[in-house]
Design a protein around this motif. Structure first.
Motif, PDB file in Angstrom:
ATOM      1  N   UNK A 248       0.834  -1.195   0.000  1.00 43.70           N
ATOM      2  CA  UNK A 248       0.000   0.000   0.000  1.00 43.70           C
ATOM      3  C   UNK A 248       0.870   1.247   0.000  1.00 43.70           C
ATOM      4  N   UNK A 249       0.443   2.262  -0.756  1.00 40.88           N
ATOM      5  CA  UNK A 249       1.141   3.548  -0.713  1.00 40.88           C
ATOM      6  C   UNK A 249       0.962   4.238   0.625  1.00 40.88           C
ATOM      7  N   UNK A 250      -0.089   3.859   1.370  1.00 42.40           N
ATOM      8  CA  UNK A 250      -0.343   4.422   2.685  1.00 42.40           C
ATOM      9  C   UNK A 250       0.330   3.564   3.757  1.00 42.40           C
ATOM     10  N   UNK A 251       0.547   4.168   4.937  1.00 46.20           N
ATOM     11  CA  UNK A 251       1.109   3.464   6.088  1.00 46.20           C
ATOM     12  C   UNK A 251      -0.005   3.204   7.094  1.00 46.20           C
ATOM     13  N   UNK A 252      -0.052   1.988   7.645  1.00 47.24           N
ATOM     14  CA  UNK A 252      -1.187   1.555   8.445  1.00 47.24           C
ATOM     15  C   UNK A 252      -0.763   1.185   9.867  1.00 47.24           C
ATOM     16  N   UNK A 253      -1.321   1.890  10.846  1.00 49.54           N
ATOM     17  CA  UNK A 253      -1.177   1.535  12.259  1.00 49.54           C
ATOM     18  C   UNK A 253      -2.526   1.017  12.717  1.00 49.54           C
ATOM     19  N   UNK A 254      -2.577  -0.240  13.186  1.00 46.33           N
ATOM     20  CA  UNK A 254      -3.841  -0.861  13.555  1.00 46.33           C
ATOM     21  C   UNK A 254      -3.891  -1.164  15.043  1.00 46.33           C
ATOM     22  N   UNK A 255      -5.108  -1.188  15.584  1.00 45.84           N
ATOM     23  CA  UNK A 255      -5.349  -1.596  16.953  1.00 45.84           C
ATOM     24  C   UNK A 255      -6.645  -2.370  17.027  1.00 45.84           C
ATOM     25  N   UNK A 256      -6.828  -3.076  18.129  1.00 46.78           N
ATOM     26  CA  UNK A 256      -8.019  -3.906  18.314  1.00 46.78           C
ATOM     27  C   UNK A 256      -8.661  -3.553  19.656  1.00 46.78           C
ATOM     28  N   UNK A 257      -9.903  -3.079  19.600  1.00 48.90           N
ATOM     29  CA  UNK A 257     -10.621  -2.690  20.814  1.00 48.90           C
ATOM     30  C   UNK A 257     -11.131  -3.930  21.544  1.00 48.90           C
ATOM     31  N   UNK A 258     -11.810  -4.811  20.822  1.00 50.19           N
ATOM     32  CA  UNK A 258     -12.266  -6.064  21.426  1.00 50.19           C
ATOM     33  C   UNK A 258     -12.497  -7.097  20.334  1.00 50.19           C
ATOM     34  N   UNK A 259     -12.615  -8.374  20.752  1.00 56.60           N
ATOM     35  CA  UNK A 259     -12.888  -9.453  19.819  1.00 56.60           C
ATOM     36  C   UNK A 259     -11.657  -9.897  19.054  1.00 56.60           C
TER      37      UNK A 259
ATOM     38  N   UNK B  36      -7.884   1.537  12.279  1.00 52.79           N
ATOM     39  CA  UNK B  36      -6.618   1.823  11.608  1.00 52.79           C
ATOM     40  C   UNK B  36      -6.413   3.330  11.530  1.00 52.79           C
ATOM     41  N   UNK B  37      -5.211   3.766  11.879  1.00 54.92           N
ATOM     42  CA  UNK B  37      -4.753   5.118  11.577  1.00 54.92           C
ATOM     43  C   UNK B  37      -3.910   5.000  10.315  1.00 54.92           C
ATOM     44  N   UNK B  38      -4.416   5.509   9.214  1.00 57.87           N
ATOM     45  CA  UNK B  38      -3.740   5.370   7.928  1.00 57.87           C
ATOM     46  C   UNK B  38      -3.271   6.743   7.465  1.00 57.87           C
ATOM     47  N   UNK B  39      -2.052   6.816   6.951  1.00 56.53           N
ATOM     48  CA  UNK B  39      -1.491   8.084   6.512  1.00 56.53           C
ATOM     49  C   UNK B  39      -0.660   7.903   5.252  1.00 56.53           C
ATOM     50  N   UNK B  40      -0.582   8.954   4.452  1.00 53.18           N
ATOM     51  CA  UNK B  40       0.234   8.908   3.228  1.00 53.18           C
ATOM     52  C   UNK B  40       1.720   8.975   3.542  1.00 53.18           C
ATOM     53  N   UNK B  41       2.086   9.279   4.810  1.00 54.47           N
ATOM     54  CA  UNK B  41       3.475   9.441   5.216  1.00 54.47           C
ATOM     55  C   UNK B  41       4.000   8.174   5.886  1.00 54.47           C
ATOM     56  N   UNK B  42       5.296   7.886   5.751  1.00 53.20           N
ATOM     57  CA  UNK B  42       5.850   6.721   6.462  1.00 53.20           C
ATOM     58  C   UNK B  42       5.860   6.954   7.960  1.00 53.20           C
ATOM     59  N   UNK B  43       5.441   5.937   8.718  1.00 58.85           N
ATOM     60  CA  UNK B  43       5.405   6.043  10.172  1.00 58.85           C
ATOM     61  C   UNK B  43       6.684   5.441  10.766  1.00 58.85           C
ATOM     62  N   UNK B  44       7.330   6.207  11.643  1.00 58.99           N
ATOM     63  CA  UNK B  44       8.581   5.765  12.238  1.00 58.99           C
ATOM     64  C   UNK B  44       8.361   5.330  13.676  1.00 58.99           C
ATOM     65  N   UNK B  45       8.734   4.092  14.032  1.00 66.75           N
ATOM     66  CA  UNK B  45       8.565   3.642  15.414  1.00 66.75           C
ATOM     67  C   UNK B  45       9.501   4.395  16.353  1.00 66.75           C
ATOM     68  N   UNK B  46       9.044   4.594  17.575  1.00 63.78           N
ATOM     69  CA  UNK B  46       9.826   5.284  18.590  1.00 63.78           C
ATOM     70  C   UNK B  46      10.694   4.291  19.346  1.00 63.78           C
ATOM     71  N   UNK B  47      11.592   4.818  20.178  1.00 63.55           N
ATOM     72  CA  UNK B  47      12.416   3.968  21.031  1.00 63.55           C
ATOM     73  C   UNK B  47      11.539   3.133  21.956  1.00 63.55           C
ATOM     74  N   UNK B  48      10.475   3.751  22.477  1.00 58.09           N
ATOM     75  CA  UNK B  48       9.561   3.013  23.343  1.00 58.09           C
ATOM     76  C   UNK B  48       8.965   1.814  22.601  1.00 58.09           C
ATOM     77  N   UNK B  49       8.514   2.023  21.372  1.00 56.89           N
ATOM     78  CA  UNK B  49       7.902   0.934  20.598  1.00 56.89           C
ATOM     79  C   UNK B  49       8.895  -0.197  20.354  1.00 56.89           C
ATOM     80  N   UNK B  50      10.139   0.149  20.059  1.00 59.15           N
ATOM     81  CA  UNK B  50      11.141  -0.863  19.726  1.00 59.15           C
ATOM     82  C   UNK B  50      11.625  -1.635  20.943  1.00 59.15           C
ATOM     83  N   UNK B  51      11.429  -1.077  22.138  1.00 59.33           N
ATOM     84  CA  UNK B  51      11.889  -1.750  23.353  1.00 59.33           C
ATOM     85  C   UNK B  51      10.734  -2.261  24.215  1.00 59.33           C
ATOM     86  N   UNK B  52       9.501  -2.098  23.757  1.00 53.63           N
ATOM     87  CA  UNK B  52       8.344  -2.552  24.510  1.00 53.63           C
ATOM     88  C   UNK B  52       8.394  -4.078  24.651  1.00 53.63           C
TER      89      UNK B  52
END
Length: 434
Positions: free
Chosen positions: A331-342, A392-408
């Motif tokens: 996808x040309x877009x970048x996708x951050x997904x989460x799950x509320x329930x189920x 999903x939070x979808x954006x046309x820009x590349x999403x960069x993970x933070x230090x917190x995300x990489x060490x979680x």
């Protein structure tokens, strides 16, 4: 108890005291009850009709008396674009749900940024993260000068006490706090976990529906804006502002939530995601996931969002001779997904409520091996997906993970293994797999 008015982006007027709202004039020489008139502008003064967002607030004290000299406070895990961790791999990523901490921390103190893109100073892009709150903001107040906040409770309710009224939100609902609106967050269930998106660009609005037309998806009438409620409370407290990626605070001797009346179209709001009316294929194949777009922050490119907020709610699947889960794609877009329930139909295991995934631009992804095996053998009878809510939070820009995300601790370093069991099915015959 909270009360609401309905309608997305409408002009509202509301007063907590009868006669507090001036009639016919925005800034009279003397306001009723000795109040001060103050305009809160969410857009440029010269924005065209429909895009011009502002509200007039009639308050006990003007904001210049609750925004004294702000002093820098301690660093935070709440990061602001541009922000990226050095040496991050280019890969599909997934995390389990982060645990609530043992120590007390307010909503603002608890925000942990997972990804960011764009530039907050340039008013472009977004950041995505979580909050892990364990105590009320009793004597603490906050406003964000960097972006508009989209909040999705996942575990535990929140009560957003804003200067324009109160908003209660539970899992399955969202609330949006505009840039510059003061608030504090209380926890009716003692703790709360959820997702948060900070939108630096154009204000979120309903997407263009194209050939879908005027109905379905999210209806403007289902968005709720609070009625006026005020605090005339004189006691020591602190106001923190997020500005330019930093945090600054000042001490006050009174509550800044002192708006007695207001009118306009720039205000916080909530929405019950169960009111979203999905559309889909009635015979075969299925449309692009844009049919699940609920809100969008438009970019300078026509039809392309700096941020699209997309949800995958309960729905019927009826298409015949069709692979019904989301297909494999880049996808040309970048996708951050989460799950509320189920459970999410493309990832029946491994993607848990409270968890997250990141599929960046032009990195391949799609249903896991279990989803493929099940969907290719399932009968083409109508099936209702129940007890599920993903987003999903979808954006046309590349999403960069933070230090917190990489060490979680919940980072799933073997995420790509969910595709490793996909078999080679090619056998050289027109009928496909044997």
């Amino acid at each position: 108890m909270t009360d609401y008015m309905s309608g997305f982006g409408n002009e509202f007027e509301t007063e907590a005291l009868k006669g507090a709202l001036p009639k016919g004039r925005n800034s009279p020489q003397r306001c009723p009850y000795g109040l001060y008139a103050e305009q809160l502008s969410g857009s440029a003064f010269t924005a065209p009709p429909g895009a011009n967002r502002r509200s007039w607030l009639y308050r006990i004290r003007p904001s210049v008396l609750h925004a004294r000299r702000f002093l820098a406070t301690q660093p935070s895990w709440w990061k602001t674009a541009p922000s990226r961790a050095a040496g991050a791999a280019i890969a599909q990523m997934r995390w389990g749900a982060p645990a609530l901490p043992d120590r007390p921390q307010t909503f603002v103190e608890s925000v942990r940024t997972m990804t960011s893109c764009g530039d907050a100073d340039g008013r472009i892009g977004m950041s995505a993260g979580v909050y892990l709150a364990t105590r009320d903001m009793e004597d603490d107040y906050f406003y964000n000068a960097d972006g508009e906040l989209l909040i999705l409770p996942q575990q535990g309710r929140i009560l957003l006490e804003t200067e324009m009224g109160k908003i209660a939100a539970a899992p399955g609902e969202i609330c949006v706090l505009p840039r510059g609106v003061k608030c504090r967050v209380m926890l009716p269930d003692a703790t709360a976990r959820g997702y948060l998106c900070e939108n630096y660009g154009a204000l979120l609005t309903l997407p263009n529906r194209g050939v879908i037309g005027a109905n379905s998806l999210a209806s403007a009438r289902d968005f709720l804006t609070p009625v006026a409620a005020y605090a005339d409370h004189d006691a020591p407290c602190r106001l923190t502002v997020k500005w330019g990626g930093g945090f600054y605070a000042c001490d006050l001797d009174h509550s800044p939530l002192d708006v007695v009346a207001w009118h306009g179209n720039y205000a916080p709001y909530k929405y019950d995601l169960r009111r979203f009316s999905p559309v889909g294929a009635l015979l075969f194949d299925h449309p692009d996931p844009s049919i699940f777009c609920m809100l969008t922050s438009p970019s300078s490119q026509p039809g392309v969002g700096d941020l699209d907020f997309v949800i995958f709610p309960e729905r019927w699947q009826v298409a015949e001779d069709t692979f019904r889960p989301p297909w494999f794609h880049l996808n040309a877009m970048s996708e951050f997904m989460g799950l509320i329930f189920g459970a999410y139909d493309a990832k029946p295991s491994g993607f848990e409520p409270g968890g997250m995934s990141l599929h960046n631009a032009m990195l391949p992804h799609g249903p896991d091996a279990d989803a493929v095996a099940s969907a290719t053998k399932a009968p083409s009878t109508p099936v209702k997906l129940e007890d599920t809510l993903a987003f999903m939070f979808e954006t046309r820009l590349p999403q960069h993970p933070t230090e917190y995300a990489l060490t979680l601790a919940t980072l799933q370093t073997d995420y790509e293994a969910c595709w490793s069991a996909l078999p080679k099915r090619f056998n050289g015959t027109p009928g496909g797999a044997a």
